[in-house]
Motif scaffolding. Sequence first.
Motif, PDB file in Angstrom:
ATOM      1  N   GLY A 169       0.777  -1.228   0.000  1.00 17.76           N
ATOM      2  CA  GLY A 169       0.000   0.000   0.000  1.00 17.76           C
ATOM      3  C   GLY A 169       0.810   1.281   0.000  1.00 17.76           C
ATOM      4  N   ARG A 170       2.067   1.175  -0.451  1.00 17.33           N
ATOM      5  CA  ARG A 170       2.927   2.362  -0.454  1.00 17.33           C
ATOM      6  C   ARG A 170       3.081   2.892  -1.877  1.00 17.33           C
ATOM      7  NH1 ARG A 170       6.384   5.057   2.620  1.00 17.33           N
ATOM      8  NH2 ARG A 170       5.885   3.758   4.402  1.00 17.33           N
ATOM      9  N   PRO A 171       2.898   4.192  -2.072  1.00 10.62           N
ATOM     10  CA  PRO A 171       3.118   4.750  -3.412  1.00 10.62           C
ATOM     11  C   PRO A 171       4.546   4.442  -3.869  1.00 10.62           C
ATOM     12  CG  PRO A 171       2.064   6.370  -1.998  1.00 10.62           C
ATOM     13  CD  PRO A 171       2.425   5.204  -1.119  1.00 10.62           C
ATOM     14  N   SER A 172       4.668   3.856  -5.057  1.00 10.57           N
ATOM     15  CA  SER A 172       5.997   3.497  -5.558  1.00 10.57           C
ATOM     16  C   SER A 172       6.810   4.764  -5.814  1.00 10.57           C
ATOM     17  CB  SER A 172       5.855   2.716  -6.869  1.00 10.57           C
ATOM     18  OG  SER A 172       5.302   3.566  -7.853  1.00 10.57           O
ATOM     19  N   ASN A 173       8.132   4.594  -5.894  1.00 14.58           N
ATOM     20  CA  ASN A 173       8.986   5.745  -6.180  1.00 14.58           C
ATOM     21  C   ASN A 173       8.616   6.388  -7.512  1.00 14.58           C
ATOM     22  OD1 ASN A 173      10.308   5.402  -3.807  1.00 14.58           O
ATOM     23  ND2 ASN A 173      12.023   4.237  -4.712  1.00 14.58           N
ATOM     24  N   GLU A 174       8.294   5.516  -8.486  1.00 16.04           N
ATOM     25  CA  GLU A 174       7.918   6.049  -9.819  1.00 16.04           C
ATOM     26  C   GLU A 174       6.650   6.891  -9.699  1.00 16.04           C
ATOM     27  OE1 GLU A 174       8.185   2.269  -9.641  1.00 16.04           O
ATOM     28  OE2 GLU A 174      10.258   2.961  -9.486  1.00 16.04           O
ATOM     29  N   LYS A 175       5.685   6.387  -8.936  1.00 16.74           N
ATOM     30  CA  LYS A 175       4.426   7.119  -8.772  1.00 16.74           C
ATOM     31  C   LYS A 175       4.692   8.470  -8.103  1.00 16.74           C
ATOM     32  CE  LYS A 175       0.500   6.387  -9.703  1.00 16.74           C
ATOM     33  NZ  LYS A 175      -0.112   6.977 -10.920  1.00 16.74           N
TER      34      LYS A 175
END
Lengths: 142, 622
Positions: free
Chosen positions: B598-604
């Motif tokens: 549930g963590r926003p990815s680095n790319e996002k």
Amino acid sequence: MTDKLFIKTNFDLCTGCEICQMACSTRLLGGCNPHRALLHISHTRENLYHFPTVCNQCSNAYCAKVCPVNAISRDTATGAMTVDQDLCVACGLCGRYCPTHMIHVDPDLKKSVKCDLCKGNPQCVKACPTGALELVRVEEKR
Amino acid sequence: MKPNGCMNRILLVDLSRSVSRPVSVPQKLQEDFVGGKGFGAKLLYDLVPQGADPLGPDNVLMFFTGPLTATPAPSMRACVVTKSPLTGLFLDAYFGGRFGPEIKYAGYDGLIITGRAENPVIVSIRDDNIEFIPADDVWGMDALSANAKVKQKLGAEDARVATIGQAGENLVRFSLICCEPNRQAGRGGAGAVMGSKNLKAIAVQGSQLVRVNDPEAFEAACGQALEEIAQSEACEALTQSGTSYAVPWSNAVGTLPVRNHYYSDYDKADRLGDIGQAKHLFLGKAACQGCPIRCSQMGAIRTGKYAHRITDIVEYESAALMGSNLEIDDVRAVAHLVKLCDAYGLDSMSTGGVLAFAFEVIEKGLIIPPPPDLPLKFGSPEGAEWLIRSIALNENEMGSLLGQGVKRASEKIGQGSDAFALHVKGMEIPGFSPRGTPGMGLAYMTADRGACHQRGFMVGFEVGGELYNGKPVDNYGLDQKAEILIEQQNYLSGLDILVKCDFGAFGITAQCYAQLFTAATGREVDASFFNNIGERIWNQIRLFNLREGMDIKDERLPRRFVEEPLTRGPHEGRCISESDMAFMLTDYYRLRGWSPKGRPSNEKQKELGLDPQPQYRFNKEI
């Protein structure tokens, strides 16, 4: 014979939305602030009642009587009492004696301002969504 | 500088040192986050130290307007943003009325309040004149009396005043901020944050003008918005009877909570809805500033035991949670209880949830009930009133236990009482019971502030006949739910930069909001702007919540909705199982571009331009 215009207030239909005051301040000053409008709404009893107050365009107008430079007179086309901005010296006497606080010196314009019925097409009446403000035409008796 | 609908300044107030200072809104902050919820999302992350106690001096209490607040654009509001003492997470709470606009008339887009006053205080803001006025003679008053008293003290009938009641003073974790009568920043305990700062009231008087970039285009856009509202059946229904019409509707579609959400249909719904309220309460209509919808139905209780209390409409949420959910079917009694909440300064939604929890655990014998002459049971307005008073005034052990909210209360009671504690992440469940509407369940699971019905109203698609991409949505199906919900969450968060009212948004289209925004600010945008900025805001808040220790194990529904299929009503036999939740949540994380944790990815984060380092600190020293 001239017709006289009045704004009739129907407090029973007023919702206190201040859209009239927003329209009025925008027309007068080019920006929005209901406190700077030329009509007032008092919201009382926890918003159960909303009382709009507009200029009465008095027959016996104290504002005109106290004006030291005779800047306030009746516009014969609409029947509104209007302020001649060229004559007004912004002394504020008119506001001091108006019983309904419907005339005051605007802090930016530095002149007395009051409702002139928008020259016969009042923006507040046009903007009111409920009919709480109504434009009434009265035939003046000779 | 050409006008842009904004005042382009924020007022910083440090209560610890009784000082204040206006700061310019940083250009990049305005570009990236615009206002309202956007400012709140970014600045809460930047200004609150990690792990700060929500009720400590390090928490910030912020009021934000948007570029359309206080303009003739119809149906706009303002918001409070803070770290919630109920959830420990991001909190945004919205309010209409006249307090929000006044902040702009005083020359500010927002107020950021930090620290803690040594003694009770009123902050008075009159354009650039800021005063810290002792509030000893107002402390202890209810929120409505305090409002009147502050105006009287200032000699300013036209001041707009935000107050807390006794509940906020007593740090009840679901206490509210009363932003003028009948308008509250209700959910999540912002009142307790204000109370913890010894701040009883904020009074604002403003004489500045709010100017837009292109007055002619703005007038045209306002005309279009008014036309769209006029054409909307939903807006028309709100004009006629406010949200009360939703009570019989929700009952018919099987989402009306009854007996602590045990059932979701109620044979006495009409008594609590528009028919009952019109008969017993309504007199006339009232509107927030600039709103033609006028959903408030002002009135009074005229007859019976509770006669002669002035009351606003009993909103759907209050009617559901303080009415059917407690099995109290006399709308006059419900109006009385809700008014008590307003005056004490309690969120009537969470209070309804807390009372239902209390009635159930007492019924089950899990806590020792107080003196036996008190009918602390479903259907008892007297019992409800006693509990409300106990909570707000912190009068007894039961009051202080329940004033923590159902999550903490059930943890203290133990004995499996969590089965009756209906909340997500500490926030009590709203008045739409979700077992027949799994998408609404997902909305509660994933909403940024805990269980909230306003971040994506899936009930509308699932049982309300609303179409998605021109097609009906399968009520019980799980496939599309995450996709639809994400779209809703992004769009609605995007509109909360303005700050929109949900009810205006029933009528006004995205295209029209874009026109209003462009004309007011001079920044050219199209309808997709709100989705994009909404996604940025949603992810920014996610980063805050994760930083503050949100456990994704809490991203789930309470046991009742999972383990107890409905035993009657339109959705008999339905529940939202563990595997239903897992399926929807997996889909949701994936579509959001988040990791399985549930963590926003680095790319996002990069795509959305989110900086993990705080950027705006405004030199903490004022």
